[in-house]
Structures are given as structure tokens and as C-alpha cells.
Scaffold this active site. Sequence first.
Site, PDB file in Angstrom:
ATOM      1  N   TYR A 198      -2.014  -0.905  10.467  1.00  0.00           N
ATOM      2  CA  TYR A 198      -2.150  -1.229   9.046  1.00  0.00           C
ATOM      3  C   TYR A 198      -0.943  -0.720   8.263  1.00  0.00           C
ATOM      4  O   TYR A 198      -0.356  -1.462   7.455  1.00  0.00           O
ATOM      5  CB  TYR A 198      -3.430  -0.611   8.484  1.00  0.00           C
ATOM      6  CG  TYR A 198      -3.589  -0.843   7.004  1.00  0.00           C
ATOM      7  CD1 TYR A 198      -4.044  -2.055   6.519  1.00  0.00           C
ATOM      8  CD2 TYR A 198      -3.264   0.158   6.081  1.00  0.00           C
ATOM      9  CE1 TYR A 198      -4.169  -2.285   5.156  1.00  0.00           C
ATOM     10  CE2 TYR A 198      -3.393  -0.054   4.718  1.00  0.00           C
ATOM     11  CZ  TYR A 198      -3.849  -1.278   4.269  1.00  0.00           C
ATOM     12  OH  TYR A 198      -3.957  -1.486   2.918  1.00  0.00           O
ATOM     13  N   SER A 204       0.855  -1.187   0.000  1.00  0.00           N
ATOM     14  CA  SER A 204       0.000   0.000   0.000  1.00  0.00           C
ATOM     15  C   SER A 204       0.888   1.232   0.000  1.00  0.00           C
ATOM     16  O   SER A 204       2.050   1.179   0.438  1.00  0.00           O
ATOM     17  CB  SER A 204      -0.887   0.009   1.249  1.00  0.00           C
ATOM     18  OG  SER A 204      -1.522   1.258   1.429  1.00  0.00           O
TER      19      SER A 204
END
Length: 249
Positions: free
Chosen positions: A148, A135
Site C-alpha cells: 500500500y 497518502s
Amino acid sequence: MKIAIVTGASSGLGREFVRLIAQKLNTVEEIWVVARRMERLKELEKEVKIPLIPFGLDLEKEDWMDFMERTLKERQPKVKMLVNCAGFGKIGEFDQVSLQQVVGMVDVNCRALTAMTYLVLPYMAENSRIIQLASAAAFLPQPQFSVYAATKSYVLSFSRALYEEVKGRGIAVTAVCPGPVQTEFFSIAEEKGEIALYKKLVMADPKKVVRKAFRDSLQRKSVSVYGGVMKGFSWICKILPHEWILRFL
């Protein structure tokens, strides 16, 4: 039997990867699709022409590893492409997210991805591909999204190192680092917090993200970043101290 394996195949980017592999990867005879929601995998079977082998596995638990190891040994496939898309995030202050969710993010985003790669790698030969879903959150620590972002930093670092280790064997590893993507990811993530406005403004089309990641993988690129905004963000994160950037987020 030449196959592809896609985790997180029941929705979002994983589902798009299955569709694209079925269209573009002519050498693959089966796609093994992995997700918790077996009913969605069954629905996906109707959308593609290539045979899908559904595995209803919960990667947050441990029993799937023994099952996958046995299955690989029994069937002895030639894995042409592994796509690790399974993962989730929770927005919110670290101590406001439940312990189960905090640990679950590490288990699925890092532990399961690493284990699946380890199990599948012996069945990959020259001209095979590994695609790991990282990401743009990997580029910078993210308050309100701390665990995350940390898990995705792990994925990026692990993938780049693995790229160097296996390139001599003709295997290419690509870490995919999209910004926000228009999937159900954020409907799951927004339990204790809400996505920032600037992220809503740069939401990407999942089909375009997957198409670019697929092309970059075929071109043996170690990192795939979709869109000018995210490419610019990645360079800013390399150049400026992270403390400065965080003041504006």
C-alpha cells in the site's frame, strides 16, 4: 456539458468529494461517480442537488477502460475536475496477504488511477483540476503495509511530475496525502493485521481532509497534507534517514 468525475465515490473520501463538489463547484452540470457498489451510488444521488451519473465499474478489472474511453468519446464532456479516490490497502506481512489482494492494490491504486487520468486528460481544458488520492504513507516505507505504501509513493511521484507537465495548459494536479482518516478503509485493511496505536490517535475527520484538499486544489498546490502532525511527519521523512524513523514505528 461541464462535468466532474469521482472514482471511489461510494464511500469515504470519494463520497465526501462528491458532496463538496456538488456544493462548491458551480460550473459543473453533472458528476460522474464511479464505484463497484451501484446501490451506494444510487443512495448518493438522493443527497445532492446536482445530477449524478453512476458508473458501477470494478477498477480492479480491465474491461472498464474500454467502456470509459467509449463513453468519453460519445459524450465529449468538458471535465472540470477529476478526483481519483478509488483504492484500498491491506495490513499485514507481505507474504501473509493474499496474492490477489497484493496485485489488486497495485491494479486499483496505481494502474486504474493512471489509466483514468490518461483517458480523461484530453477532455480537460484551462482551469481544470486533477486530485489524486495519495497518502502520508507515501512519505516512508511501511512494514506491515508495504505494498500500500509503495503504491501511494507511486501516486505522489506521478502526480508531482504530471503537475509540471500540464501546468502550462492551465491544469493543476494535486496529490492529497492524509494520514489515517475516520472511514471504513481500516475495517477493510485490518484482515491480517491491526492498525498501529499511534495511527488511531491521529485519525482525521474526512470532511476536513476533503475541504482542505479542495481548497489546495483550487489554489493550484501540488501536494495537500492535512493537519500539523502529518505536516511535521512529512518534514521528518525528508530530513532524517528512513532507517532511523522506522526504528520508532
